[in-house]
Design a protein around this motif. Structure first.
Motif, PDB file in Angstrom:
ATOM      1  N   GLU A 268       0.802  -1.234   0.000  1.00 32.74           N
ATOM      2  CA  GLU A 268       0.000   0.000   0.000  1.00 32.74           C
ATOM      3  C   GLU A 268       0.833   1.282   0.000  1.00 32.74           C
ATOM      4  O   GLU A 268       0.287   2.382   0.032  1.00 32.74           O
ATOM      5  CB  GLU A 268      -0.885   0.026   1.250  1.00 32.74           C
ATOM      6  CG  GLU A 268      -0.109   0.288   2.537  1.00 32.74           C
ATOM      7  CD  GLU A 268      -0.948   0.305   3.816  1.00 32.74           C
ATOM      8  OE1 GLU A 268      -2.132  -0.048   3.773  1.00 32.74           O
ATOM      9  OE2 GLU A 268      -0.387   0.672   4.854  1.00 32.74           O
TER      10      GLU A 268
ATOM     11  N   ASN B 274       1.344   5.786  -2.038  1.00 30.57           N
ATOM     12  CA  ASN B 274       0.088   6.487  -1.816  1.00 30.57           C
ATOM     13  C   ASN B 274       0.444   7.903  -1.369  1.00 30.57           C
ATOM     14  O   ASN B 274       1.157   8.076  -0.368  1.00 30.57           O
ATOM     15  CB  ASN B 274      -0.719   5.738  -0.746  1.00 30.57           C
ATOM     16  CG  ASN B 274      -2.128   6.280  -0.603  1.00 30.57           C
ATOM     17  OD1 ASN B 274      -2.345   7.486  -0.582  1.00 30.57           O
ATOM     18  ND2 ASN B 274      -3.091   5.373  -0.516  1.00 30.57           N
TER      19      ASN B 274
ATOM     20  N   SER C 280      -1.080   9.979   0.173  1.00 28.25           N
ATOM     21  CA  SER C 280      -1.505  10.361   1.521  1.00 28.25           C
ATOM     22  C   SER C 280      -0.374  10.124   2.527  1.00 28.25           C
ATOM     23  O   SER C 280      -0.438  10.622   3.655  1.00 28.25           O
ATOM     24  CB  SER C 280      -2.759   9.597   1.939  1.00 28.25           C
ATOM     25  OG  SER C 280      -2.435   8.259   2.248  1.00 28.25           O
ATOM     26  N   ARG C 281       0.667   9.380   2.110  1.00 27.37           N
ATOM     27  CA  ARG C 281       1.853   9.233   2.958  1.00 27.37           C
ATOM     28  C   ARG C 281       2.801  10.396   2.655  1.00 27.37           C
ATOM     29  O   ARG C 281       3.139  10.644   1.503  1.00 27.37           O
ATOM     30  CB  ARG C 281       2.522   7.872   2.738  1.00 27.37           C
ATOM     31  CG  ARG C 281       1.586   6.707   3.138  1.00 27.37           C
ATOM     32  CD  ARG C 281       2.232   5.333   2.968  1.00 27.37           C
ATOM     33  NE  ARG C 281       3.389   5.190   3.812  1.00 27.37           N
ATOM     34  CZ  ARG C 281       4.644   5.077   3.384  1.00 27.37           C
ATOM     35  NH1 ARG C 281       4.895   5.086   2.079  1.00 27.37           N
ATOM     36  NH2 ARG C 281       5.638   4.961   4.221  1.00 27.37           N
ATOM     37  N   LYS C 282       3.221  11.067   3.737  1.00 29.62           N
ATOM     38  CA  LYS C 282       3.964  12.330   3.593  1.00 29.62           C
ATOM     39  C   LYS C 282       5.200  12.205   2.721  1.00 29.62           C
ATOM     40  O   LYS C 282       5.445  13.030   1.844  1.00 29.62           O
ATOM     41  CB  LYS C 282       4.375  12.847   4.977  1.00 29.62           C
ATOM     42  CG  LYS C 282       3.247  13.536   5.714  1.00 29.62           C
ATOM     43  CD  LYS C 282       3.781  14.413   6.862  1.00 29.62           C
ATOM     44  CE  LYS C 282       2.634  14.963   7.695  1.00 29.62           C
ATOM     45  NZ  LYS C 282       1.924  13.887   8.466  1.00 29.62           N
TER      46      LYS C 282
ATOM     47  N   ASN D  30      -1.640   4.914  -5.675  1.00 24.50           N
ATOM     48  CA  ASN D  30      -2.722   5.860  -5.402  1.00 24.50           C
ATOM     49  C   ASN D  30      -2.138   7.273  -5.384  1.00 24.50           C
ATOM     50  O   ASN D  30      -1.260   7.585  -4.578  1.00 24.50           O
ATOM     51  CB  ASN D  30      -3.363   5.517  -4.051  1.00 24.50           C
ATOM     52  CG  ASN D  30      -4.540   6.421  -3.727  1.00 24.50           C
ATOM     53  OD1 ASN D  30      -4.470   7.642  -3.870  1.00 24.50           O
ATOM     54  ND2 ASN D  30      -5.631   5.825  -3.275  1.00 24.50           N
TER      55      ASN D  30
ATOM     56  N   ASP E  97      -5.324   2.514  -8.143  1.00 23.34           N
ATOM     57  CA  ASP E  97      -6.174   2.845  -7.005  1.00 23.34           C
ATOM     58  C   ASP E  97      -6.682   4.276  -7.126  1.00 23.34           C
ATOM     59  O   ASP E  97      -5.924   5.230  -6.880  1.00 23.34           O
ATOM     60  CB  ASP E  97      -5.363   2.649  -5.710  1.00 23.34           C
ATOM     61  CG  ASP E  97      -6.190   2.839  -4.438  1.00 23.34           C
ATOM     62  OD1 ASP E  97      -7.376   3.213  -4.528  1.00 23.34           O
ATOM     63  OD2 ASP E  97      -5.629   2.612  -3.348  1.00 23.34           O
TER      64      ASP E  97
ATOM     65  N   ASN F 137      -8.719  -0.868  -8.746  1.00 22.42           N
ATOM     66  CA  ASN F 137      -9.170  -0.570  -7.385  1.00 22.42           C
ATOM     67  C   ASN F 137      -9.786   0.823  -7.373  1.00 22.42           C
ATOM     68  O   ASN F 137      -9.060   1.783  -7.206  1.00 22.42           O
ATOM     69  CB  ASN F 137      -7.966  -0.645  -6.429  1.00 22.42           C
ATOM     70  CG  ASN F 137      -8.329  -0.453  -4.979  1.00 22.42           C
ATOM     71  OD1 ASN F 137      -9.487  -0.453  -4.618  1.00 22.42           O
ATOM     72  ND2 ASN F 137      -7.321  -0.255  -4.119  1.00 22.42           N
TER      73      ASN F 137
ATOM     74  N   ILE G 165     -11.176  -4.891  -7.696  1.00 25.08           N
ATOM     75  CA  ILE G 165     -11.613  -4.791  -6.297  1.00 25.08           C
ATOM     76  C   ILE G 165     -12.973  -4.110  -6.288  1.00 25.08           C
ATOM     77  O   ILE G 165     -13.158  -3.059  -6.917  1.00 25.08           O
ATOM     78  CB  ILE G 165     -10.605  -4.007  -5.439  1.00 25.08           C
ATOM     79  CG1 ILE G 165      -9.241  -4.715  -5.445  1.00 25.08           C
ATOM     80  CG2 ILE G 165     -11.134  -3.838  -4.013  1.00 25.08           C
ATOM     81  CD1 ILE G 165      -8.144  -4.004  -4.649  1.00 25.08           C
TER      82      ILE G 165
ATOM     83  N   LEU H  43     -15.838  -2.559  -3.851  1.00 28.40           N
ATOM     84  CA  LEU H  43     -16.116  -2.070  -2.491  1.00 28.40           C
ATOM     85  C   LEU H  43     -17.599  -2.209  -2.159  1.00 28.40           C
ATOM     86  O   LEU H  43     -18.451  -1.825  -2.962  1.00 28.40           O
ATOM     87  CB  LEU H  43     -15.785  -0.581  -2.380  1.00 28.40           C
ATOM     88  CG  LEU H  43     -14.401  -0.055  -2.690  1.00 28.40           C
ATOM     89  CD1 LEU H  43     -14.360   1.446  -2.397  1.00 28.40           C
ATOM     90  CD2 LEU H  43     -13.346  -0.782  -1.869  1.00 28.40           C
TER      91      LEU H  43
ATOM     92  N   ASP I  76     -14.139  -6.069  -1.220  1.00 29.33           N
ATOM     93  CA  ASP I  76     -13.660  -5.346  -0.032  1.00 29.33           C
ATOM     94  C   ASP I  76     -14.881  -5.061   0.832  1.00 29.33           C
ATOM     95  O   ASP I  76     -15.696  -4.202   0.500  1.00 29.33           O
ATOM     96  CB  ASP I  76     -12.962  -4.053  -0.456  1.00 29.33           C
ATOM     97  CG  ASP I  76     -12.384  -3.289   0.729  1.00 29.33           C
ATOM     98  OD1 ASP I  76     -12.831  -3.528   1.876  1.00 29.33           O
ATOM     99  OD2 ASP I  76     -11.490  -2.443   0.513  1.00 29.33           O
TER     100      ASP I  76
ATOM    101  N   GLY J 200      -8.890  -5.927   1.241  1.00 28.49           N
ATOM    102  CA  GLY J 200      -9.230  -4.639   1.841  1.00 28.49           C
ATOM    103  C   GLY J 200      -8.167  -4.170   2.806  1.00 28.49           C
ATOM    104  O   GLY J 200      -7.224  -4.898   3.117  1.00 28.49           O
ATOM    105  N   GLY J 201      -8.332  -2.925   3.226  1.00 26.66           N
ATOM    106  CA  GLY J 201      -7.486  -2.406   4.286  1.00 26.66           C
ATOM    107  C   GLY J 201      -7.975  -2.982   5.600  1.00 26.66           C
ATOM    108  O   GLY J 201      -9.137  -3.362   5.719  1.00 26.66           O
TER     109      GLY J 201
ATOM    110  N   ILE K 142      -4.609  -5.155   1.732  1.00 25.57           N
ATOM    111  CA  ILE K 142      -3.834  -3.985   1.326  1.00 25.57           C
ATOM    112  C   ILE K 142      -3.097  -3.504   2.570  1.00 25.57           C
ATOM    113  O   ILE K 142      -3.706  -2.918   3.469  1.00 25.57           O
ATOM    114  CB  ILE K 142      -4.766  -2.896   0.756  1.00 25.57           C
ATOM    115  CG1 ILE K 142      -5.630  -3.493  -0.362  1.00 25.57           C
ATOM    116  CG2 ILE K 142      -3.960  -1.712   0.232  1.00 25.57           C
ATOM    117  CD1 ILE K 142      -6.743  -2.581  -0.836  1.00 25.57           C
TER     118      ILE K 142
END
Ligand code: THG
Length: 266
Positions: free
Chosen positions: A7, A10, A12-14, A46, A76, A97, A121, A123, A161, A195-196, A227
């Motif tokens: 995962e 992404n 969203s990870r700094k 992502n 994603d 995804n 995937i 959801l 998911d 899924g997460g 994930i």
């Protein structure tokens, strides 16, 4: 065998977000290689977190990751136009995804997926929001499998998911999803569950022990993919050990290999 979807790529990870903003391809490629070496079977990509930049960021990420990835990619995005653009760039068939039952997304994704040979995937989300009961999750999964089958996607290419929700808001959120996974696998034995997982521990301390025990329980219920961060050695060791105990590791070969390589240690 359990399938690990890495995962880490992404925005969203700094650190990934700044690598993407600075177009630091070396950082991204190195991270992908580390995930693969740690046992990722897929690499999720992502680019959704830099608002207004998703298309160019996704394109840049894929240009750099694709030549360096030994495993399939997981595209994603909640945005069907991003998924279409990304899909067209792919040399090897990616996993998509995701699709959901949200009307706008569903109506855009179905013509796109029709006739494609790819894993997807799905959801258990619809326009009313997250599922509210086990039966609700199962009903949504049932609808997704039937609709996807009808456009030519076989059950074995579908990854449901079920959407894990925080146990801190309602103590039944664990059994709700565990019971649903059992029922979905009973109804559609060939379907995958992914899924997460980390939502289960949202709002609580000591999240990792919760996540590790929960993934073990989900695997017993029938989850065969997740994930996760493959560089998290403890969750990877938990998954490999649970996979062996569930009979998915003939002669304990993978477990023993993991021990010899140092990946699994108590
Ligand atoms: N289901 C499906 N796809 C998904 C999710 C899911 N894709 C996105 C997400 N959930 C799974 N991917 C990640 C990627 C990174 C992180 C969490 C989930 C992550 N988060 C840190 C945090 O929230 O604390 C960010 C910290 C940081 O800045 O590094 O690492 O459920 N189908």
């Amino acid at each position: 065998m359990f399938e690990v979807i890495g995962e880490r790529i992404n925005t969203s990870r700094k650190l990934v977000q700044s690598a993407v903003a600075n177009r630091d391809a070396g950082y991204i490629i190195d991270d992908v290689k580390r995930q693969q070496e740690a046992g990722a079977n897929y690499i999720d990509v992502n680019a959704g977190a830099r608002i207004g930049h998703e298309e160019e960021d996704m394109r840049w990420l894929l240009e750099n990751i694709q030549p360096n990835a030994a495993v399939p990619l997981v595209l994603d995005s909640p945005d069907p136009t991003i998924l279409e653009m990304a899909f067209q760039m792919m040399e090897k068939t990616p996993m998509i995804n995701s699709i959901s039952l949200e009307k706008e997304r569903f109506d855009a994704m179905m013509p796109f997926l029709k006739g494609k040979e790819c894993r997807v995937i799905a959801l258990c989300m619809d326009d009313t929001g997250m599922p509210v009961s086990s039966d609700d999750i199962v009903g949504r999964a049932d609808k997704l499998v039937k609709e996807l089958n009808a456009i030519g996607i076989p059950t074995g290419s579908i990854y449901i998911d079920p959407l894990v929700q925080p146990i801190s808001i309602d103590s039944s959120k664990g059994t709700m999803v565990l019971d649903a996974v059992r029922a979905i696998k009973k109804k559609f034995p060939g379907v995958h569950i992914t899924g997460g997982l980390s939502n289960i521990s949202y709002g609580l301390p000591q999240r990792q022990i919760i996540n590790r025990i929960f993934v073990t329980m989900m695997m017993d219920a029938g989850m065969d993919s997740a994930i996760i961060d493959p560089l998290d050695r403890k969750i990877m060791a938990t998954i490999r050990t649970a996979d062996m105990l569930l009979g998915h590791d003939q002669f304990c070969m993978n477990f023993l290999k993991g021990v010899r390589s140092g990946a699994i240690a108590s």
